[in-house]
Design a protein around this motif. Structure first.
Motif: not given
Lengths: 321, 263
Positions: A62, A65, A67-68, A86-87, A90-91, A95-96, A119-120, A164
């Motif tokens: 996390k 990636s 988110i934490l 972040r943005k 993550v591009r 993640v699975v 989205i991508w 993903s």
């Protein structure tokens, strides 16, 4: 600098306790999920990340990636700090989370993929090429028009993986991707991951409890326990450290007459089959084999190392986990 | 096409899939419409009010026709927030607030459009004193439509704030029960806001809930004069902007202190 650089990573969670009798306030318990974890991963590496339940594996994923946010420590992935950018970060990642869903339950999976395409920001032709490639590798071609709710767990897992990977991430986090899959699907999934890693040079970080996955996919493993890194290196080396026992199964054509065996070997007879256990260091086939032959006509002789799960269990035990 | 429009379209399509729910909703709303009108007829028979009865009937039917706009939440989205499926959305290069806003908007818009057409048709066929009346004028209808669109934006912003709260409390039920209660009363679903005492009106109409359906309905029936309409729309826009800002702020703060629990 390495592609993934983690240094001195710490993260704690506060867990609120049940209110004690007579007390007005609820207490808090501090759980140290990660304590001073450091490692480096190069681009294109396929790394297994193992440890018992609650070791901090998912927490690491996390944080990596984005988110934490960790309490302390530095993390860079491809030069970026995940939770700060972040943005942009993550591009490039995929993640699975093995037990969560990203695809829509009531619509055909192709429609969920279309949404992911937007989205991508995947260009049309790149998308179609990639989808065809993934659908073939994951055997999804016939399922694209099926709503997710009608798929079996294994099919769903394959579809989630496809989702993903649509944007061709350079880094892939797999958090228990083989949960609940049948043998055929599991093997296919492993082949696929190796292929993705080889073809696209995708860096893959895999957390799992399935040691067969690790053995099949990763040459390098990291072992995490109680929030600390306990081992980082070759899987074979790790196994050889704990691979201290050999199991011999001898099948005779009829009930054997049990011979006198040297002391370090323990034997259990069961009808025509004799099962011997012995420390790897004490295994002396030169003396053992003639003795076994005296007992009767041997039909079959199997020498096995211990099951990999036993080895890991022994390792966890020794590390006090 | 961008991600926000794409999720809007997908959610809209999903909403049209539940035909059973649409029919069930229709029957339920028609039933409630008839009961409420019977109730207000009894009230008027006992003590006639200032407001013409046709306004009350029209108010009730419009409220029932657009019920889905007020009281419907996206169960799947709530579940995502509750069970941590939201982790996936966090791993994507997009604005979460905008993404969920588009999703909520799609559900509310499609949900009420699907039901409104047959409902309004039904209400138009009812005898005098039971059914819906025509708008007071064509310009009033156009202004009412504009106000309805703003109301839709406003209610989506309100819903997104509920969602942000769900992320904190981890269970949407308490928050939702409270929000629904406020919604039923303050938006005029139980009792038309026009029937509340005059002294309450300044407060009631200033609240965000009155911007959703009450404002467009009053323009439609002519209770708000056309000269006032611009101001009404301005108030709606103001609330919408304020609620969107609040929601964005909540989401930003949530994201910073967010913990996705469990492995």
């Amino acid at each position: 600098m390495s592609y993934i650089h983690v240094e001195g990573l710490c993260k704690h969670f506060d867990i609120r306790l049940k209110r004690e009798k007579g007390s007005l306030i609820r207490g808090k318990k501090r759980v140290q999920a990660l304590q001073d974890v450091s490692f480096d991963v190069e681009q294109g590496e396929l790394v297994g990340y193992i440890g018992p339940n609650g070791a901090g594996k998912s927490t690491t994923v996390k944080i990596l990636s984005g988110i934490l946010t960790p309490d302390e420590g530095t993390v860079t992935v491809g030069g970026r700090v995940p939770w700060k950018e972040r943005k942009a970060h993550v591009r490039r990642i995929g993640v699975v989370f093995g037990q969560r869903m990203q695809l829509w339950w009531d619509v055909p999976i192709a429609d969920s993929f279309e949404l992911l395409k937007e989205i991508w920001h995947i260009p049309d032709n790149a998308y179609h090429k990639r989808l065809a490639e993934l659908a073939e590798a994951l055997r999804l071609e016939d399922l694209l028009r099926t709503p997710l709710r009608q798929l079996s767990l294994g099919q769903r897992m394959r579809a989630e993986l496809c989702g993903s990977l649509l944007h061709s991430p350079e880094l892939l986090f797999l958090d228990e991707p083989t949960i609940g899959l049948d043998a055929v699907t599991k093997l296919a999934l492993r082949d696929f991951l190796l292929w993705e890693n080889r073809e696209h040079h995708t860096t893959i970080l895999l957390t799992t409890h399935d040691m067969e996955d690790i053995a099949a996919l990763c040459s390098r493993v990291m072992v995490l326990g109680r929030g600390q890194k306990l081992y980082d290196g070759q899987l074979s080396e790790l196994l050889s450290r704990y691979d201290t026992q050999r199991i011999l199964t001898v099948r005779y054509d009829r009930m054997p007459v049990l011979p006198e065996l040297p002391a370090p070997v323990s034997a259990v007879a069961e009808n025509e089959t004799l099962r011997l256990t012995c420390r790897t260091a004490d295994l002396d086939m030169d003396t053992l084999l003639p003795l076994l032959q005296q007992a009767g006509t041997i039909r079959e002789l199997i020498v096995q190392p211990q099951n990999i799960d036993h080895l890991i269990a022994a390792m966890y035990q020794e590390m006090g986990l | 096409m961008n991600a926000y429009y794409a999720v809007f379209r997908l959610r809209r399509r999903l909403e049209t899939q539940y035909r059973g729910a649409v029919i069930g909703g229709l029957i339920c709303q028609v039933f409630f419409g008839l009961i409420l009108i019977a109730l207000y007829r009894a009230l008027y028979a006992g003590k006639p009010q200032m407001l013409p009865f046709s306004h009350v009937a029209t108010y009730v039917w419009l409220q029932q026709a657009f019920f889905r706009m007020l009281l419907a939440s996206d169960a799947e989205l709530m579940d995502k927030v509750r069970t941590g499926g939201i982790a996936y959305d966090l791993c994507r290069p997009m604005n979460l607030y905008g993404f969920y806003y588009a999703r909520i908007l799609a559900q509310k818009l499609t949900g009420c459009l699907l039901r409104a057409a047959p409902m309004l048709l039904f209400a138009a066929l009812l005898p005098e004193g039971w059914g819906i009346s025509l708008p007071v004028s064509l310009p009033a209808l156009l202004w009412a439509l504009a106000a309805w669109v703003l109301g839709l934006f406003c209610v989506s912003a309100l819903e997104n704030i509920t969602m942000a709260f769900t992320m904190r409390t981890l269970d949407p039920r308490g928050m939702q029960a409270m929000m629904n209660l406020l919604m039923m009363i303050l938006a005029g679903n139980v009792l038309p806001l026009t029937l509340f005492p005059d002294s309450w009106q300044p407060v009631l109409t200033a609240l965000p809930h009155a911007q959703l359906l009450d404002a467009p309905i009053r323009i439609y029936t002519g209770e708000y004069a056309l000269s006032q309409a611009g101001l009404i729309l301005l108030r709606q826009a103001g609330w919408t902007a304020a609620l969107i800002c609040t929601g964005m702020l909540f989401w930003r703060r949530n994201q910073r202190r967010l913990v996705i629990q469990g492995g």
